[in-house]
Scaffold this active site. Sequence first.
Site, PDB file in Angstrom:
ATOM      1  N   TYR A  64      66.344  38.988 -35.904  1.00 32.60           N
ATOM      2  CA  TYR A  64      67.517  38.377 -35.273  1.00 32.60           C
ATOM      3  C   TYR A  64      67.889  37.045 -35.900  1.00 32.60           C
ATOM      4  O   TYR A  64      68.909  36.456 -35.563  1.00 32.60           O
ATOM      5  CB  TYR A  64      67.280  38.185 -33.774  1.00 32.60           C
ATOM      6  CG  TYR A  64      66.018  37.403 -33.436  1.00 32.60           C
ATOM      7  CD1 TYR A  64      66.044  36.015 -33.309  1.00 32.60           C
ATOM      8  CD2 TYR A  64      64.803  38.053 -33.247  1.00 32.60           C
ATOM      9  CE1 TYR A  64      64.889  35.310 -33.003  1.00 32.60           C
ATOM     10  CE2 TYR A  64      63.652  37.357 -32.942  1.00 32.60           C
ATOM     11  CZ  TYR A  64      63.691  35.983 -32.828  1.00 32.60           C
ATOM     12  OH  TYR A  64      62.539  35.290 -32.531  1.00 32.60           O
ATOM     13  N   SER A  66      66.104  34.494 -39.412  1.00 31.08           N
ATOM     14  CA  SER A  66      65.848  34.409 -40.851  1.00 31.08           C
ATOM     15  C   SER A  66      65.231  35.677 -41.435  1.00 31.08           C
ATOM     16  O   SER A  66      65.343  35.910 -42.647  1.00 31.08           O
ATOM     17  CB  SER A  66      64.944  33.205 -41.154  1.00 31.08           C
ATOM     18  OG  SER A  66      63.681  33.357 -40.553  1.00 31.08           O
ATOM     19  N   GLU A 139      55.325  34.059 -38.712  1.00 29.54           N
ATOM     20  CA  GLU A 139      55.837  33.886 -37.354  1.00 29.54           C
ATOM     21  C   GLU A 139      54.767  33.505 -36.335  1.00 29.54           C
ATOM     22  O   GLU A 139      55.077  32.876 -35.323  1.00 29.54           O
ATOM     23  CB  GLU A 139      56.534  35.171 -36.890  1.00 29.54           C
ATOM     24  CG  GLU A 139      57.621  35.670 -37.822  1.00 29.54           C
ATOM     25  CD  GLU A 139      58.813  34.739 -37.905  1.00 29.54           C
ATOM     26  OE1 GLU A 139      58.997  33.913 -36.991  1.00 29.54           O
ATOM     27  OE2 GLU A 139      59.561  34.824 -38.898  1.00 29.54           O
TER      28      GLU A 139
END
Length: 235
Positions: A64, A66, A139
């Site tokens: 949604y 990078s 992440e």
Amino acid sequence: MEASGTKRREPLLTREALREGFVHKMIANSGSALPLLTDQERQASLEGTLAARPSAGDVWLFAYGSLIWNPAFHYVEKQTVLIRGWHRQFCLSTPIGRGTPDRPGLVLGLDRGGSCRGVAFRIAASEAETELELVWRREMVTGAYVPRWVELQGSGVPAGTYAIAFTINRRAPNYVRPTSEADTARVIGDASGILGSCRDYLFDTIHGLEGFGIRDRHLDRIARLVHERPTNNSG
């Protein structure tokens, strides 16, 4: 929507950089108080997420932000999709990558409520653990996100298809509750860090979405407000 007026730099978050632990080192060397997951905690998170997948076979990953314009992982297919129960929001303060401790920036997370259009990447089952390990190194460094399985809706995916999505951890110390679009634009317009400016992050995300025929009016409004501000060249 126009670009920020500067030439886009090559992304620092390459496969090689992620393998070498670039994000972990960046945060660890910054002096930030953000808590870091250990290698064991990160691996356990990945293994636990894969163990909970609704079905065997290839793994889908929902992007949604990078990950749309710089995935840095191998995949075999990508589709425009919709998820429900989550929405795209600038809700994560970043004192390092797209900001500094003195002037933190904002990056996107999936916060509860609403819906979100994005891009789903299908990763071959034979490569899923290897490729997702790179994604986790990117992440899941501080625990600011909670990986969970979300159902995908779209003409290009079969009914009942689920994907991994990185939703925001509201207990994270750098979670930011939504404020006005003007306040969000002010932070984004002024912040810049090792990975580049928040302005570029915003514009790259908008352009990445537009490449799949997706318009996010919330991001467009923020971008218009950012365009009205002078560019900060300190980063």
